[in-house]
Structures are given as C-alpha cells and as structure tokens.
Design an enzyme around this catalytic site. Structure first.
Site, mmCIF file in Angstrom:
data_model
loop_
_atom_site.group_PDB
_atom_site.id
_atom_site.type_symbol
_atom_site.label_atom_id
_atom_site.label_comp_id
_atom_site.label_asym_id
_atom_site.label_seq_id
_atom_site.Cartn_x
_atom_site.Cartn_y
_atom_site.Cartn_z
ATOM 1 N N LYS A 157 0.859 -1.085 0.047
ATOM 2 C CA LYS A 157 -0.008 -0.034 0.127
ATOM 3 C C LYS A 157 0.867 1.290 -0.156
ATOM 4 C CE LYS A 157 -3.807 -0.690 2.475
ATOM 5 N NZ LYS A 157 -4.326 -0.950 3.908
ATOM 6 N N ARG A 205 -3.223 3.168 8.492
ATOM 7 C CA ARG A 205 -3.477 1.780 7.572
ATOM 8 C C ARG A 205 -2.326 1.054 7.606
ATOM 9 N NH1 ARG A 205 -4.717 4.355 2.024
ATOM 10 N NH2 ARG A 205 -6.064 2.860 1.801
ATOM 11 N N GLY A 231 -8.478 -7.351 4.368
ATOM 12 C CA GLY A 231 -9.112 -7.374 5.697
ATOM 13 C C GLY A 231 -8.477 -7.909 6.907
ATOM 14 N N MET A 286 -5.677 -6.777 8.514
ATOM 15 C CA MET A 286 -5.680 -6.082 9.763
ATOM 16 C C MET A 286 -6.410 -4.580 9.177
ATOM 17 S SD MET A 286 -1.583 -6.560 10.038
ATOM 18 C CE MET A 286 -1.238 -6.446 8.226
ATOM 19 N N ARG A 333 -3.628 -1.440 -6.423
ATOM 20 C CA ARG A 333 -2.686 -2.555 -6.546
ATOM 21 C C ARG A 333 -3.145 -3.684 -7.475
ATOM 22 N NH1 ARG A 333 -5.552 -4.492 -1.031
ATOM 23 N NH2 ARG A 333 -7.490 -5.405 -1.701
ATOM 24 N N HIS A 341 -16.535 -8.653 1.723
ATOM 25 C CA HIS A 341 -15.441 -9.688 2.205
ATOM 26 C C HIS A 341 -15.679 -11.038 1.760
ATOM 27 C CE1 HIS A 341 -13.779 -12.322 5.297
ATOM 28 N NE2 HIS A 341 -12.982 -11.479 5.287
ATOM 29 N N SER A 369 13.007 -42.961 -11.934
ATOM 30 C CA SER A 369 11.999 -42.186 -11.641
ATOM 31 C C SER A 369 11.823 -41.846 -10.340
ATOM 32 C CB SER A 369 10.532 -42.852 -12.049
ATOM 33 O OG SER A 369 9.354 -41.958 -11.809
ATOM 34 N N CYS A 374 7.733 -38.785 -9.994
ATOM 35 C CA CYS A 374 6.367 -39.273 -10.263
ATOM 36 C C CYS A 374 5.657 -39.028 -8.932
ATOM 37 C CB CYS A 374 6.215 -40.745 -10.699
ATOM 38 S SG CYS A 374 7.185 -41.805 -9.661
ATOM 39 N N TYR A 385 11.228 -34.854 -16.917
ATOM 40 C CA TYR A 385 9.911 -34.858 -17.026
ATOM 41 C C TYR A 385 9.321 -34.768 -15.433
ATOM 42 C CZ TYR A 385 9.343 -39.808 -15.893
ATOM 43 O OH TYR A 385 9.566 -41.058 -15.492
HETATM 44 P P1 ADP Z 1 -7.571 -2.234 3.559
HETATM 45 O O1 ADP Z 1 -6.159 -2.814 3.821
HETATM 46 O O2 ADP Z 1 -8.622 -3.137 4.721
HETATM 47 O O3 ADP Z 1 -8.130 -2.076 2.430
HETATM 48 P P2 ADP Z 1 -7.208 0.619 3.985
HETATM 49 O O4 ADP Z 1 -6.065 1.004 4.697
HETATM 50 O O5 ADP Z 1 -7.151 0.468 2.572
HETATM 51 O O6 ADP Z 1 -7.798 -0.866 4.403
HETATM 52 O O7 ADP Z 1 -8.501 1.261 4.520
HETATM 53 C C1 ADP Z 1 -9.723 1.107 4.237
HETATM 54 C C2 ADP Z 1 -10.606 2.111 3.512
HETATM 55 O O8 ADP Z 1 -10.520 3.156 4.468
HETATM 56 C C3 ADP Z 1 -10.025 2.796 2.073
HETATM 57 O O9 ADP Z 1 -10.503 1.918 1.237
HETATM 58 C C4 ADP Z 1 -10.595 3.980 2.239
HETATM 59 O O10 ADP Z 1 -11.929 4.153 1.604
HETATM 60 C C5 ADP Z 1 -10.670 4.296 3.734
HETATM 61 N N1 ADP Z 1 -9.627 5.450 4.089
HETATM 62 C C6 ADP Z 1 -8.197 4.929 4.285
HETATM 63 N N2 ADP Z 1 -7.467 6.165 4.376
HETATM 64 C C7 ADP Z 1 -8.490 7.234 4.014
HETATM 65 C C8 ADP Z 1 -7.967 8.498 3.941
HETATM 66 N N3 ADP Z 1 -6.836 8.973 4.254
HETATM 67 N N4 ADP Z 1 -8.857 9.193 3.637
HETATM 68 C C9 ADP Z 1 -10.248 8.708 3.446
HETATM 69 N N5 ADP Z 1 -10.495 7.400 3.467
HETATM 70 C C10 ADP Z 1 -9.544 6.557 4.005
HETATM 71 MG MG MG Z 2 -7.800 -0.793 1.061
HETATM 72 MG MG MG Z 3 -9.633 -3.177 6.529
#
Ligand code: ADP
Ligand code: MG
Ligand code: MG
Length: 896
Positions: free
Chosen positions: A26, A96, A105, A107, A352, A468, A777, A844, A864
């Site tokens: 990220k 984040r 999801g 963390m 990503r 999710h 083999s 094998c 193989y």
């Molecule tokens: P995950 O890894 O679970 O996707 P993120 O760190 O991407 O978690 O955060 C989840 C959501 O929180 C993001 O998709 C976004 O919508 C919101 N978010 C995160 N940082 C910001 C920010 N700086 N401003 C506004 N929304 C944010």
């Molecule tokens: Mg995200």
């Molecule tokens: Mg999250």
C-alpha cells in the site's frame, strides 16, 4: 541513522513502487501514485523494518522513530496547510496497515484519527456541517475502540440500532447531527464503562495507540492464518501508513468507492466496481447500504435503480476513468483501486494488482499480450499455476434440473454441493471429517476465513460483489453467492428460510457461483471445456517449457483425462490397481495361497490375459508416447482380508479354504509393512510374478504395434530397489523375458528398464544402479517417508503440531523438502548420469504437480514431471514459468 519513515504527497514521494518490501504494497503504491502526480492525500509510511525491529526488541520502537514520525507529520501539515490536533485548522489522519503482500481485511484501519471533544467542534465549524463532524467522530470512536482498545464493533452497532429503532429510521443517512451527537455520548460512556477510563482525548496518544495496534495486528490469529495459507513469512512484518483524511461523507457531492480496471471474475476489459454517496471507507464493502454501480452499463446489467457514478457525478467520473487508465498502463496489469470523492474532488487512496479468478487471470493475461502491453512470456508468468485448478473442475450441467431456493450475486464462479453449515468452526470440523460443506452466513468477516477455506462454497445473505465474502472467495477459488437477500438465517435454530421453505444445518444444497443461484439438493455437474484463453495461454506455455509433463494414471478413464489435459505420456502406472477388479482379485488370491512356484504359475496364467488387455487399452490411448509401468509393489497381504470375520465371509463367497486363508494371513503379517516384503523384493523372491507382468506388457505393445503400426515405448520400472545387484538381477529377468517374447512373436518393440528411486541408499548408490537401469523415476512420496523416517499414514498425529510451531514450514509430502530429499535427488541425478550419460530422469510423486517442486526439478535438469491428471495443466504452466525464470536467471517474484 536509519530511515524509518518515508513521506508521500503533493506530487512527490521518498519511495516508489519498487520498494514494496520496505514500505509494504500500500505504501509503495501510494508513493508511486504521488510521484505520478495523481491526487493522493499526503501522508507517510513507517517501514516494515520498524515492525521487524519492534518484534525483535521486546515490542519496543526504534529510538529515532518518535522524532521521524513528528517530522513526517509536520511535512504533511505543511502540504495540507492544516495542523494535527488544532481545532481551529484541523488535520485528521487515517492509520492503515500494509504488508508486502496484500492481506485484504486481515488488519484494521482507523479513520478520522485526531478527533476529540474539542476538535469535533472545530471540524463542525470548519465544514459548516455538524452532522458530518459527529458522524466522523462516532466512526472514529467505533474503529479506534475496536482496533486499539479491543471493544467489539457489535457493542456500538447495538447502541446505534437501538437509537435508530427509537427514532424510527432505518438507514444511517437519515440520522441527524443531534442523533450522532447523542450517540457519541453513548459511545464514550460505553468505553468508559468497559475500560474504567475515558476514551483517549490526546491526538498524539491516539496516533501512537493506533500505530501500536497495527504492529500488534501482524500477530493476530486472522493474520497468522492468512499467512500460513498463502506462504507469507512472519518475518516480513507490516508497514504503517499515516495519511491525511479526505471525506466521502461530506454530503451528496461526496462518495467513496472501489473499482477494478477489468472484471475480476471474468476478465472482461471493462471498468467494474461500486460506490456509495455520502459514505466513508469500508461502508461499501460492509454491506450496510447497497452500493451503486460505477458505470451506467453496470447499473443496467444489475437492474439497479440508484444512479451510477457515471450518471450521478459525470465530471469526477470522467477524471476517474482517466486516472485509472493511466494506472493500468503504468502498472501494466489490472488494478484494484480505492478512491474517495470529497465535495466533487477525486482522491486516490489505494491501487494494487487486482486479485482475480483463474478465468479472469487467463483472459487479462491473454488480452494484455494481445493489446501489446505485455509479452507472451510475461502473460505466461502472470497466471498462478495453482489457480488453474478452479477451471479444471466441473460446473453445473446446464441440462440438469435446478430447483432454485434463492438468488443472489454471482460473486465467485464455479459450482459446489455440500451440507449447510452456519458457523466457520463447524465448517472446519466437518471438513476434517471429510464432509463437503457450504458455509451460509449473514455476511462474512475476517474471523470466518478458516471456515471459508474449509467450505466447498459460500453463501451470504448480505453484501455486494466487493464484499468480504466475495473478495476472499475469489482469492481462494471458492464458488460464492453473495447478497442472497431472500435467505433469512436463524443462527440459534440452526436453519434458514427462503421462499417459504426451511433448510436445516446438514441439509444438502448446491450453489452456482457463476449465476448467483442457491439450489436445493445435489445437481449434476459436467466436465470443464478447456478452450479459448486457456488453450491460447497453455500453447504459449508449451512453447517455452523444457520439462515434459506426464500423468500418473492406470485406468483408461484417467489416461484419457490426462491426454485431454495435455499429458505427454504416463509417468506412473501402478499395476496393483489392475489386480483388484472382479475375477482378477480371485486369481491373485489363488496365487497368494498357492503352496509352491508351480501353483503360483497356474494362478498367474489366469491373471496374465487381464493384464495384457489392460496394457493394450492404455497403450492405444497413449499411442506413440512413453508409458512407465511399475511392477507389483504392495506386500501380498494387502490382497487378502486381515480379520477373522472378513476372512470367513470371503471363504463363504469364494469357496476358498478359510483355514488356509487365516494361516496365510498370519504368515504374511508384517509389523511394518512400509519396510516389509514389498517392491522388487517380491520380484526377487517370486520372479514368476514379474515375468508374467513383463510378458503382458511386451505382448500388449506388440499387439498395438501390429494393429496401428505405432509402437508404444514401455518403460518397465522396478520399485524399491536399493542395491546395484538387485537392479542387475531384475534387469536380467526383464531382458530374458523380453527376449523370449520377441522370439515367439518374431517381432520386437523398444523398451526401457529402470527403477524408482525411493530409498536413500538407492539415491546414494545411483551410480551402481545406473549400470543396469536405463532410467530413474523419483518416487518422492516414499523417498520423503524413508528420508525423514516418517510414515505418511501416521504423520497426521504430529504434522499439525510441527506446522503450528513452525518446525515444518510446509508439509513435506505436499512440497518437496529441497534441502534433504532434494539433495538426495541431486546426488542421484549426478551419480546416475555420470555412469550413464543422458539417462532419462523424472519424478512421479505428488510433488510432480506442485509448482515450487517443479521449479526445483527444472533447476536440477530432470527430463519430466508426472502428476495426477487434473494437475497436468498446472504442471505445464509451472514448468513453463520455471523455464522462463531459469532463462532470465532470476527467481520469479510471486506476483501478489
Ligand atoms: P484495507 O487494507 O483493509 O483495504 P485500507 O487501509 O485500505 O484498509 O483502508 C480501508 C478504507 O478506508 C479505504 O478503502 C478508504 O476507503 C478508507 N481510507 C483509508 N485512508 C483514508 C484516508 N486517508 N481518507 C479517506 N478514507 C480513507
Ligand atoms: Mg484498502
Ligand atoms: Mg480493513
């Protein structure tokens, strides 16, 4: 001094996309997007090295971190022109997590950090929107309490639901500033009751609390489970991103959303995704409100009424399409994007490489190559071989009768039948007992991952295409129907109702993830059709592949399946499997009971025509291709029953003498059958058995040659050889028998004589064996057993403990132990080829279908790999990738 903090934003960044190891996926991509000049809220990333330091130093931060975070924050304040904790000019941040490999999801994220009783008033004043300010504050308290203070999300939801009931409103957006203000009071009271101290008010305390929680979350159970499932080392650690907030909840011109540049289910080259107006963060995926489509076409397809982003905010939409187009060409792959619109202004929050189904992976790779964005070789290396599994399995027969119980969204394709289960732990338990289960949930959360993994398929009553459940199911290759709103689940009663009918836990249902249907009972399935993109990509793979791919097969059905999947011969035909059917087993038992060689020969003469007919059929299917036939391997007692009652029953039905059967069973009894009278030890003790098999094989080959003119090339394989002299004896037995067959027929075929290497001694003395063996083999199932001294059948009792404690990183029966077993294979390869240059070598065991093990086979120059028929395409692709990696001289970076 070490640099622990990397800034980004304002059109520049300290890092870039190549720094995923240090900044996490990220953070690296936020830096890259900033440098590209895309609108990214400024922030900074605390490196994964800081997390590693934290865990290797008794959970303490590096000394310089505090200062560097303060500097990072000051820079952000400079760019944004606001100050953290300053009610008059308020900067809020999100905290984040973000590891090297994306762990969706796994963390938690904390939004709106920096709000307290004073700053919330500031925010209300600055924005002129009190409702927005208190909505943000209550979100912050909920998230912070959940992630940092350990007070469950549901506790706050309860208060919210109670409040909504009292006010008589059903959706959050109908609540007023007053409502949120009241709820904030209730929330704070709840925290104080739970913790015995007030909700933290100091923004800096809040920030460090959240940073600590992200580090701590690296070791939570969900994260650990996900890592184990995806082979992610614990040592990597996670980064922490602190980023200035932008607000999608500032009214009707604000929104938040998620998008894929191409369809992650089908690969179709069209923007795909969902958004919500006046919402924040995870609202889109949490299934609280139903998200709207991004595009008009998407809306029309889904039959939605609410306007799409294209229609509701056309200007920002146009800009968005532009930005994501740039991102896709920049990264040269399908992107998974998170964004927010704050009062008509677009902000990019994440990009990503998108997770996708196998079907989508194939289409995207083939399309990108056809569009000239990537090369064919790159397309080949883009598709995860193991993911092909999804395509190779059956789908619902379109002609079969379907009784639809409920419909939902086609969240992850494929079909599955199983027993209804409502609970993740129960799904895991039943799966371990061998039951196929379908996990049925209101919606799923990261706590359910193990249950989703254990289930054949997943149904949720709530949630959209990016919920999710949908995302995780696609990643795991599990069929999934999400948002099946007709289903009403009653957890306590262990049942759900839909369309007036009740279904109880344990009842069988079928799901069609491609259509989004939930069906009553079991439904007929059909074999997959492997055409189109699959064929194109496999063709490209075959062009670069060096290793040949064969299949382990003995029945005509398996042999045909294997050829259909592109097998280039049979690497292991286990002849004992041909002994169990109907009349054959009777003759086999007669042989076992015979008092002497003459008696055995009489019985063997009865088996021979069956054996020969089986080989004729196999050779016809494998016309012109090599077929490796392993002579009889299991100990003879496996062919007769062991306990008294079974013996009596057999005697009664077959007319065999019960007393004699019992005596023979006693005589043949072994304390340790794995190391007993089996393999070539049978051939040495009773040469007439192997002679019969060799005759059957060669006569069958002659017959096929006479019929079709195309002679197969039998490779006659002697199992469990340990000694050069054993091999010499068996080679002479084989050649002598062949000679007699050819004399009698007045014709001959080519054949090879070799051995399976499955004992350490055989590997070490491969030079002696190669004097007489023309091929090896590697039987890596047994070689793993004998090298470790572990019986695979009994390993279940401790294997899990070894995996849990990290003593085994992976199950050595699934992934070849390259250090130990692998070294023996290398030694045997080298010593065998020294005696007999260019001798044919293959593998094998089960490992022949495992991509990592295949890459090892490529690196040591085997000829193989052979695997089960369904894994043949996986092996072809893995072999191609191994060849590409070898050619480019570098380890293929797993594309995450
Ligand atoms: P995950 O890894 O679970 O996707 P993120 O760190 O991407 O978690 O955060 C989840 C959501 O929180 C993001 O998709 C976004 O919508 C919101 N978010 C995160 N940082 C910001 C920010 N700086 N401003 C506004 N929304 C944010
Ligand atoms: Mg995200
Ligand atoms: Mg999250």
């Amino acid at each position: 001094m070490s640099k622990w903090v990397y800034g980004f934003g304002g059109g520049a960044a300290d890092g870039d996309a190549s720094m995923k190891n240090l900044l996490g996926g990220k953070g690296a991509n936020l830096a890259e997007m900033s440098s590209l000049g895309l609108p990214v809220p400024p922030g900074f990333t605390i490196t994964t090295e800081a997390c590693v330091h934290y865990y290797s130093n008794g959970q303490t931060y590096p000394d310089a971190l505090k200062g560097q975070v303060a500097e990072g924050l000051a820079k952000v304040e400079g760019v944004v022109g606001k100050r953290f904790g300053d009610a008059a000019n308020l900067l809020l941040v999100s905290v984040r997590s973000g590891a090297r490999a994306s762990m969706p999801g796994m963390m938690d994220t904390v939004l709106n950090l920096g709000l307290n009783d004073q700053t919330v008033e500031g925010l209300a004043g600055l924005s002129g929107d009190r409702r927005f300010a208190f909505d943000s504050y209550r979100r912050f308290i909920t998230m912070y309490s959940n992630v940092v203070l350990g007070i469950g999300h549901d506790r706050f939801e309860e208060l919210l639901d109670d409040h909504k009931d009292r006010q008589g409103v059903s959706i959050d957006t109908d609540l007023t500033a007053k409502d949120w203000e009241r709820l904030v009071g209730d929330y704070k009271a709840l925290v104080e009751r739970e913790l015995g101290r007030p909700f933290p008010q100091d923004p800096h305390d809040q920030l460090w609390g959240a940073i600590g929680a992200v580090f701590a979350s690296w070791m939570n159970d969900r994260a650990k489970f996900y890592r184990r499932m995806h082979d992610i080392p614990e040592s990597w650690g996670t980064a922490v991103n602190v980023q200035s907030m932008v607000f999608g909840n500032m009214g009707e011109t604000s929104a938040t959303g998620v998008a894929f540049t191409r369809n992650p289910s089908t690969g179709e080259a069209r923007l795909y995704g969902e958004f919500l107006i006046n919402a924040q963060g995870e609202d889109v995926v949490a299934g609280i409100r139903t998200p709207q489509s991004l595009t008009r076409a998407g809306r029309e397809e889904m039959g939605d009424k609410a306007p799409s982003m294209e229609e509701a905010m056309p200007e920002v939409f146009g800009q968005f399409v532009d930005v994501i187009g740039r991102l896709e060409s920049h990264y040269r792959d399908m992107q998974d994007i998170e964004f927010t619109v704050e009062q008509g202004r677009l902000w990019m929050l994440q990009t990503r490489n998108g997770k996708r189904t196998a079907k989508s992976a194939l289409k995207v790779a083939v399309d990108l190559a056809s569009e000239g964005v990537i090369s064919r070789e790159e397309a080949v290396s883009r598709v995860e071989p193991a993911a092909l599994d999804q395509l190779l399995h059956p789908t619902l027969d379109p002609m079969a009768h379907r009784h639809v119980i409920a419909t939902g969204l086609p969240a992850s394709p494929g079909a599955a039948t199983g027993k209804i289960v409502f609970d993740a732990d129960e799904a895991e338990r039943l799966n371990q007992l061998g039951d196929a289960v379908i996990l049925v949930r209101e919606e799923t959360s990261p706590e359910d991952i193990h249950g989703m993994h254990a289930a054949r398929g997943i149904v949720t009553a709530r949630g959209g295409m990016t919920s999710h459940a949908a995302v995780v199911a696609r990643g795991m290759g599990r069929p999934c129907v999400s948002g099946a709103g007709e289903i009403r689940i009653d957890d306590k009663a262990g049942e759900f109702t839909a369309r007036g009918r009740t279904f109880r836990a344990g009842q069988i249902i079928t799901i069609d993830g491609a259509k989004g249907e939930v069906l009553d009972g079991a439904v007929d399935m059909i074999e997959p059709e492997l055409t189109g993109d699959f064929q194109t990509l496999m063709g490209w793979a075959d062009e670069v592949r060096r290793l040949r791919v064969r299949a382990n097969a003995e029945t005509p059905h398996d042999a045909k399946t294997a050829r259909g999947f592109g097998a280039e011969g049979i690497g292991l035909c286990r002849t004992e499997h041909m002994f169990f059917d109907g009349d054959r087993i009777a003759a086999v038992r007669e042989m076992i009971l015979a008092d002497d060689e003459a008696g055995r020969r009489v019985a063997l003469a009865k088996i021979e025509p069956f054996q020969k007919a089986d080989f004729v059929e196999l050779f016809e299917i494998m016309a012109g291709l090599p077929v490796t036939i392993r002579l009889l391997d299991p100990p003879l007692h496996e062919f007769i029953p062991h306990d008294e009652a079974d013996i009596d029953a057999l005697a009664a039905s077959s007319g065999l003498d019960a007393g004699k059967l019992k005596r023979r069973a006693r005589e043949l009894h072994e304390t340790n059958p794995m190391l007993g009278h089996r393999g070539c030890r049978l051939g040495v003790a009773y040469p007439e058995i192997y002679e019969m098999q060799v005759r059957a094989i060669l006569e069958a080959a002659l017959e096929v040659k006479a019929k079709s003119g195309d002679a197969p090339i039998p490779e006659i394989m002697h199992p469990l050889v340990a000694l050069g002299l054993e091999m010499k004896y068996l080679r002479e037995l084989t050649d002598r028998t062949a000679h007699a067959v050819f004399e009698a027929a007045g014709d001959r075929v080519e054949y090879l004589v070799g051995t399976m290497i499955e004992l350490p001694r055989a590997a070490l003395r491969a030079g002696d064996l190669a004097e007489h063996a023309e091929f090896f083999s590697f039987g890596t199932n047994d070689l793993t057993q004998t090298t470790f001294g572990i019986s695979r059948d009994d390993s279940g009792r401790f294997l899990q403990a070894y995996l849990d404690k990290g003593v085994f990183e992976t199950d050595p029966f699934v992934r070849l132990d390259q250090e130990g077993v692998g070294e023996l294979i290398e030694i045997a390869t080298e010593r065998g080829r020294k005696t007999r240059p260019g001798m044919k070598l293959g593998i094998c065991g089960e490992h022949g279908g495992d991509p990592a093990s295949i890459s090892f086979c490529e690196s040591i120059g085997l000829d193989y790999v052979s695997c089960s028929p369904y894994r043949v395409p996986i092996a072809r692709l893995a072999a191609a990738q191994a060849a590409l990696a070898a050619a480019s001289g570098e380890e293929r970076e797993k594309d995450r």
